[in-house]
Every structure is written in C-alpha cells, then in structure tokens.
Design a protein around this motif. Structure first.
Motif, PDB file in Angstrom:
ATOM      1  N   VAL A 131       0.839  -1.200   0.000  1.00  0.00           N
ATOM      2  CA  VAL A 131       0.000   0.000   0.000  1.00  0.00           C
ATOM      3  C   VAL A 131       0.877   1.254   0.000  1.00  0.00           C
ATOM      4  CG1 VAL A 131      -1.619   1.373   1.371  1.00  0.00           C
ATOM      5  CG2 VAL A 131      -2.019  -1.070   1.022  1.00  0.00           C
ATOM      6  N   LEU A 162       0.712   3.992  -2.984  1.00  0.00           N
ATOM      7  CA  LEU A 162       0.342   5.384  -2.743  1.00  0.00           C
ATOM      8  C   LEU A 162       1.451   6.335  -3.173  1.00  0.00           C
ATOM      9  CD1 LEU A 162      -1.456   5.208   0.731  1.00  0.00           C
ATOM     10  CD2 LEU A 162      -2.485   5.762  -1.484  1.00  0.00           C
ATOM     11  N   HIS A 198      -8.308   9.784   0.039  1.00  0.00           N
ATOM     12  CA  HIS A 198      -8.006   8.452  -0.514  1.00  0.00           C
ATOM     13  C   HIS A 198      -7.945   7.481   0.654  1.00  0.00           C
ATOM     14  CE1 HIS A 198      -5.885   5.906  -3.727  1.00  0.00           C
ATOM     15  NE2 HIS A 198      -6.098   5.112  -2.674  1.00  0.00           N
ATOM     16  N   THR A 229      -7.707   3.312   1.658  1.00  0.00           N
ATOM     17  CA  THR A 229      -7.344   1.976   1.176  1.00  0.00           C
ATOM     18  C   THR A 229      -7.531   0.973   2.297  1.00  0.00           C
ATOM     19  OG1 THR A 229      -5.691   2.871  -0.351  1.00  0.00           O
ATOM     20  CG2 THR A 229      -5.512   0.539   0.201  1.00  0.00           C
ATOM     21  N   TRP A 233      -5.200   5.828   4.966  1.00  0.00           N
ATOM     22  CA  TRP A 233      -5.852   6.944   4.295  1.00  0.00           C
ATOM     23  C   TRP A 233      -4.904   8.133   4.211  1.00  0.00           C
ATOM     24  CZ3 TRP A 233      -7.120   4.947   9.001  1.00  0.00           C
ATOM     25  CH2 TRP A 233      -6.861   5.747  10.127  1.00  0.00           C
ATOM     26  N   ASP A 236      -9.285   0.350  -3.090  1.00  0.00           N
ATOM     27  CA  ASP A 236      -9.113   1.791  -3.017  1.00  0.00           C
ATOM     28  C   ASP A 236     -10.456   2.493  -3.135  1.00  0.00           C
ATOM     29  OD1 ASP A 236      -6.254   2.114  -2.810  1.00  0.00           O
ATOM     30  OD2 ASP A 236      -6.115   1.443  -4.888  1.00  0.00           O
ATOM     31  N   HIS A 264     -11.552   6.655  -3.411  1.00  0.00           N
ATOM     32  CA  HIS A 264     -11.204   8.062  -3.289  1.00  0.00           C
ATOM     33  C   HIS A 264     -12.288   8.932  -3.874  1.00  0.00           C
ATOM     34  CE1 HIS A 264      -9.501   7.729  -7.442  1.00  0.00           C
ATOM     35  NE2 HIS A 264      -8.832   6.699  -6.984  1.00  0.00           N
TER      36      HIS A 264
END
Length: 244
Positions: free
Chosen positions: A12, A16, A42, A44, A52, A240, A242
């Motif tokens: 992750v 990101l 965002h 996850t 986040w 994900d 967002h």
C-alpha cells in the motif's frame, strides 16, 4: 533486480507513493500524472489494515472531522466482501465533504499486484513492442494521444495492426522511483483479441526490468478490466476508495 515486497502494508505504501507526491505530513500535493487530479480523500483497505491520506488543500477542520471516522472503520478481513460492502464510514465522509464542496468524482475498486512469475501467452494477433519513440505513432491512430506520451509514461508498450497502426497500449499511468501503475487501452475495433493481456504482461516485465514494482487497479464495475486481471493471474491485495 526488484526487491519483492510481499506484505500488504508495504505494498500500500509503495502504491500510494507511486500515485501521489506527498508532503511531510503525508498529505497529497498532486498526482504523479499531470493529466489527472488528486482526490480530497483516498482510503485503502486490506485484510489487515486501513490506510488513508488527505489532499493538502482539504480544510483542516474537515480533516479533523473525517479522520476519526476513517480511524474507527473496522478492518474487513474477507476481501470477497469488499465489492458489495463499502466501508461503513463512507456515507458520513461524503456528507462532510459535501458541506464544503459538492462531491464531483468518486472511485472504488480493487488494487492488484502482479504474481512473481507472469504467465506465458501465445503470440497475439498483432506485434507487441516497447515504444521508445512515441512521436512515430500515426496521427490517424485511434490511440493517437500515444504520440504525445512523455518520459513519465515509460515503459510504454503497444500492439500494432497489420498496417502498423497502434491499436492497444499499456503505459505507466503513475510512476515513482520504486513503483508504477498500469494504464491500458485498446481500440474498440481491436478488442477480444487478447491484445490488452499481451501489452499489460509485457509492460509489467519491463517495469520489473527497471527494478520497479508494477501495480494494476480498476473499478468494481469494469468487468473487462477485471477479466484481464484474472487472465494474468493478478492478486488483489487492497481496495481503493477516493473522492473529490
């Protein structure tokens, strides 16, 4: 040689960082692709943790109200439930964001990593090649934007038809010094020929040759994209969400 990352939390972080340039607080300054916009939030989730980040432009009072909601979201350890059961906090997050500015765009879908060994496929019905000089793409190509591709889009892999026209492509839609996210497109008249599978597989191989970690993502409703991921044997490691 790529240093393979296996645990979800590390994946992750890599994903990101390939998506966004972030400040010292971890807030999103802007996406790594200038053609795209960063979301306000965002979020996850994986089977073991939630992560986040906020846009650097999100007003502080909104972030202070939203963060406890995200922090209190239970971990959903069964990925089979992700598609049908959105995180419980999302309606409240949407409501808070809408107080400041109308929600304009929203995305929710699976994030995939590539298996250690990519499957082998028969030669597709069109030649596949790494395109180092995008300017050679014909203006009449249905994917003519490829002619304007920049260095940040590399590696860029294309398939051409019998006349030499580019009809399928996979490029680095977002890229950091350690990872890249695939962006794939096939012209409508060239679909159902396994070209998308071929260009994505070749792209992932090129990304790994550069020492980077390849990622693939899509939204839940995109059945064709999810079928491509399944055919490649991609492994879903996160979801994900967002919103902007």
């Amino acid at each position: 040689m790529t240093h393979r990352v296996s645990d979800d939390a590390s994946l992750v972080r890599l994903a990101l960082d390939a998506l966004y340039e972030r400040d010292e607080r971890g807030r999103m300054l802007h996406p790594r692709n200038p053609r795209l916009a960063a979301p306000r939030v965002h979020f996850t989730r994986t089977t073991t943790t939630n992560t986040w980040c906020f846009s650097a432009t999100l007003p502080g009072d909104l972030g202070e109200r939203i963060e406890p909601l995200l922090a209190g979201e239970p971990v959903q350890a069964d990925p089979a439930r992700w598609e049908q059961a959105e995180p419980a906090c999302l309606p409240a997050v949407r409501t808070i964001l809408a107080e400041h500015q109308e929600v304009r765009r929203e995305y929710r879908g699976p994030a995939f990593r590539f298996p250690d060994d990519l499957p082998s496929f028969a030669q597709p019905l069109a030649p596949v090649q790494v395109l180092h000089e995008p300017s050679t793409v014909r203006a009449a190509s249905p994917l003519e934007w490829v002619a304007e591709a920049s260095e940040s889009d590399q590696p860029l892999v294309v398939a051409r038809d019998a006349g030499g026209t580019v009809v399928s492509q996979c490029h680095s839609a977002r890229r950091s010094p350690r990872a890249a996210h695939a962006g794939v497109e096939t012209a409508p008249e060239a679909r159902r020929r396994a070209l998308g599978v071929a260009v994505v597989a070749r792209w992932a191989s090129e990304v790994r040759r550069l020492g980077l970690e390849p990622f693939y993502g899509t939204w839940w409703e995109n059945e064709a994209s999810r079928a491509l991921a399944a055919r490649l044997g991609l492994v879903m490691f996160a979801e994900d969400w967002h919103v902007d």
